[in-house]
Design an enzyme around this catalytic site. Structure first.
Site, PDB file in Angstrom:
ATOM      1  N   GLU A 170      45.469  27.646  37.523  1.00 50.26           N
ATOM      2  CA  GLU A 170      44.121  28.095  37.847  1.00 50.26           C
ATOM      3  C   GLU A 170      44.111  29.508  38.454  1.00 50.26           C
ATOM      4  O   GLU A 170      43.057  29.998  38.867  1.00 50.26           O
ATOM      5  CB  GLU A 170      43.460  27.132  38.846  1.00 50.26           C
ATOM      6  CG  GLU A 170      43.265  25.712  38.353  1.00 50.26           C
ATOM      7  CD  GLU A 170      42.134  25.569  37.341  1.00 50.26           C
ATOM      8  OE1 GLU A 170      41.560  26.605  36.945  1.00 50.26           O
ATOM      9  OE2 GLU A 170      41.827  24.441  36.950  1.00 50.26           O
ATOM     10  N   HIS A 208      40.962  25.297  46.056  1.00 49.49           N
ATOM     11  CA  HIS A 208      40.455  24.283  45.132  1.00 49.49           C
ATOM     12  C   HIS A 208      41.047  22.928  45.485  1.00 49.49           C
ATOM     13  O   HIS A 208      42.257  22.799  45.681  1.00 49.49           O
ATOM     14  CB  HIS A 208      40.820  24.637  43.685  1.00 49.49           C
ATOM     15  CG  HIS A 208      40.543  23.544  42.714  1.00 49.49           C
ATOM     16  ND1 HIS A 208      39.294  22.978  42.558  1.00 49.49           N
ATOM     17  CD2 HIS A 208      41.357  22.892  41.846  1.00 49.49           C
ATOM     18  CE1 HIS A 208      39.347  22.034  41.639  1.00 49.49           C
ATOM     19  NE2 HIS A 208      40.601  21.960  41.193  1.00 49.49           N
ATOM     20  N   HIS A 223      39.917  18.262  45.549  1.00 49.76           N
ATOM     21  CA  HIS A 223      39.143  17.179  44.942  1.00 49.76           C
ATOM     22  C   HIS A 223      38.578  16.226  45.999  1.00 49.76           C
ATOM     23  O   HIS A 223      39.029  15.075  46.101  1.00 49.76           O
ATOM     24  CB  HIS A 223      40.033  16.382  43.978  1.00 49.76           C
ATOM     25  CG  HIS A 223      40.780  17.211  42.996  1.00 49.76           C
ATOM     26  ND1 HIS A 223      42.008  16.825  42.449  1.00 49.76           N
ATOM     27  CD2 HIS A 223      40.497  18.420  42.433  1.00 49.76           C
ATOM     28  CE1 HIS A 223      42.432  17.740  41.602  1.00 49.76           C
ATOM     29  NE2 HIS A 223      41.533  18.730  41.578  1.00 49.76           N
ATOM     30  N   GLU A 280      24.982  20.178  60.598  1.00 45.41           N
ATOM     31  CA  GLU A 280      26.020  21.177  60.357  1.00 45.41           C
ATOM     32  C   GLU A 280      25.974  21.733  58.943  1.00 45.41           C
ATOM     33  O   GLU A 280      26.510  22.821  58.687  1.00 45.41           O
ATOM     34  CB  GLU A 280      27.403  20.571  60.625  1.00 45.41           C
ATOM     35  CG  GLU A 280      27.680  20.232  62.075  1.00 45.41           C
ATOM     36  CD  GLU A 280      27.697  21.458  62.960  1.00 45.41           C
ATOM     37  OE1 GLU A 280      28.217  22.506  62.518  1.00 45.41           O
ATOM     38  OE2 GLU A 280      27.187  21.386  64.087  1.00 45.41           O
ATOM     39  N   HIS A 316      35.125  16.745  39.121  1.00 40.18           N
ATOM     40  CA  HIS A 316      36.452  17.332  39.307  1.00 40.18           C
ATOM     41  C   HIS A 316      36.713  17.722  40.761  1.00 40.18           C
ATOM     42  O   HIS A 316      37.622  17.191  41.385  1.00 40.18           O
ATOM     43  CB  HIS A 316      36.592  18.550  38.385  1.00 40.18           C
ATOM     44  CG  HIS A 316      37.929  19.206  38.418  1.00 40.18           C
ATOM     45  ND1 HIS A 316      38.365  20.067  37.442  1.00 40.18           N
ATOM     46  CD2 HIS A 316      38.941  19.160  39.314  1.00 40.18           C
ATOM     47  CE1 HIS A 316      39.584  20.498  37.727  1.00 40.18           C
ATOM     48  NE2 HIS A 316      39.950  19.969  38.869  1.00 40.18           N
TER      49      HIS A 316
END
Length: 276
Positions: free
Chosen positions: A116, A139, A141, A169, A210
């Site tokens: 990525e 990145h 999940h 928040e 994802h």
């Protein structure tokens, strides 16, 4: 001079990837992080001045030529990075040609940056244009955020408002809101370009089904953004498990009170709903 493996940068990346793994957001080799290291910071170390090898990349990153990034490796498990940083991460410098990187440290078993990485570089370019202190792309999940993308409209405004209304928040940490893009195949130019376009306005982009792509000025800040969104998503999930009916809620007036109280640069497009 000291060695790079003993630096705050390597230690910080090891700590945050361990944290992400322990959260359950980076199973197996899921997830990736890139961390911009400044020239003067790299110059402090005795073992970062020699090019070990050149690695081609599938993106023209000429706009970042000469910049250094500490990046996680392709196929590497986050649970291992803290113990094997010189194997599972690498310090790379974007080469002048823009289509390759010079490895300055790490990946000592022949590894390469995450698949990525082109998407990371596209987002670094987009964020640096609006934030000169931009350093991190992360990145991962997060379970409840991903789950929401199966049950909620994939619309940035409605998704943001749901997150904002689950906990005070939410709007404090991400006043600009978050972007939701359509589902796309990961590891492609298309998802990288689409994400980078959204990064011009948002620090957080949801990849449906994802995970999350997030940007920040530090490891702590970027992780904190994701943790805050995931907490709101967890509250939403818990409400749905309890039947889904909310007797009480955070109202639009409550959101505006938070904006006024903390002088937040809130996304007015998301904050207000036009009444018919």
């Amino acid at each position: 001079m000291t060695k790079f493996i003993d630096s705050e940068f390597v230690k910080g990346l090891g700590d945050v990837t361990t944290n992400l793994y322990q959260h359950g957001w980076d199973e197996r080799n899921g997830g990736n992080v890139s961390y911009r290291i400044m020239d003067d910071e790299v110059a402090q170390f005795e073992d970062t001045g020699k090019v070990l090898r050149n690695i081609p990349i599938d993106f023209d990153a000429t706009k970042l030529a000469g910049q250094y990034f500490l990046v996680t490796g392709t196929g590497r498990y986050f649970k291992n990075i803290k113990n094997f940083p010189e194997r599972d991460t690498g310090l790379v410098r974007i080469a002048d040609n823009g289509t390759s990187v010079d490895l300055m440290w790490g990946f000592n078993d022949g590894g390469e940056p995450t698949s990525e990485f082109p998407s990371h570089l596209m987002s670094h370019i987009a964020r640096q244009a609006v934030d000169k202190d931009q350093r991190i792309i992360m990145h991962c999940h997060p379970t409840n955020i991903v789950a929401m993308t199966f049950t909620q409209p994939l619309d940035s405004k409605s998704f943001t408002r749901t997150i904002w209304k689950m906990h005070p928040e939410g709007i404090v940490v991400i006043p600009e809101g978050l972007a939701v893009i359509p589902y796309m195949c990961p590891g492609t130019v298309q998802i990288g370009e689409t994400t980078a376009q959204q990064m011009e306005r948002f620090r957080t982009v949801i990849w449906p089904h994802h995970g999350v792509f997030a940007a920040g000025d530090s490891l702590d800040e970027t992780l904190g953004i994701i943790e805050t969104i995931e907490k709101s998503a967890l509250i939403f999930t818990t409400i749905q498990a309890q039947g889904g009916k909310m007797i009480n809620c955070i109202t639009d007036d409550d959101l505006r009170d938070l904006v006024d109280r903390f002088d937040l640069p809130a996304n007015r497009e998301f904050l207000y709903i036009k009444k018919p």
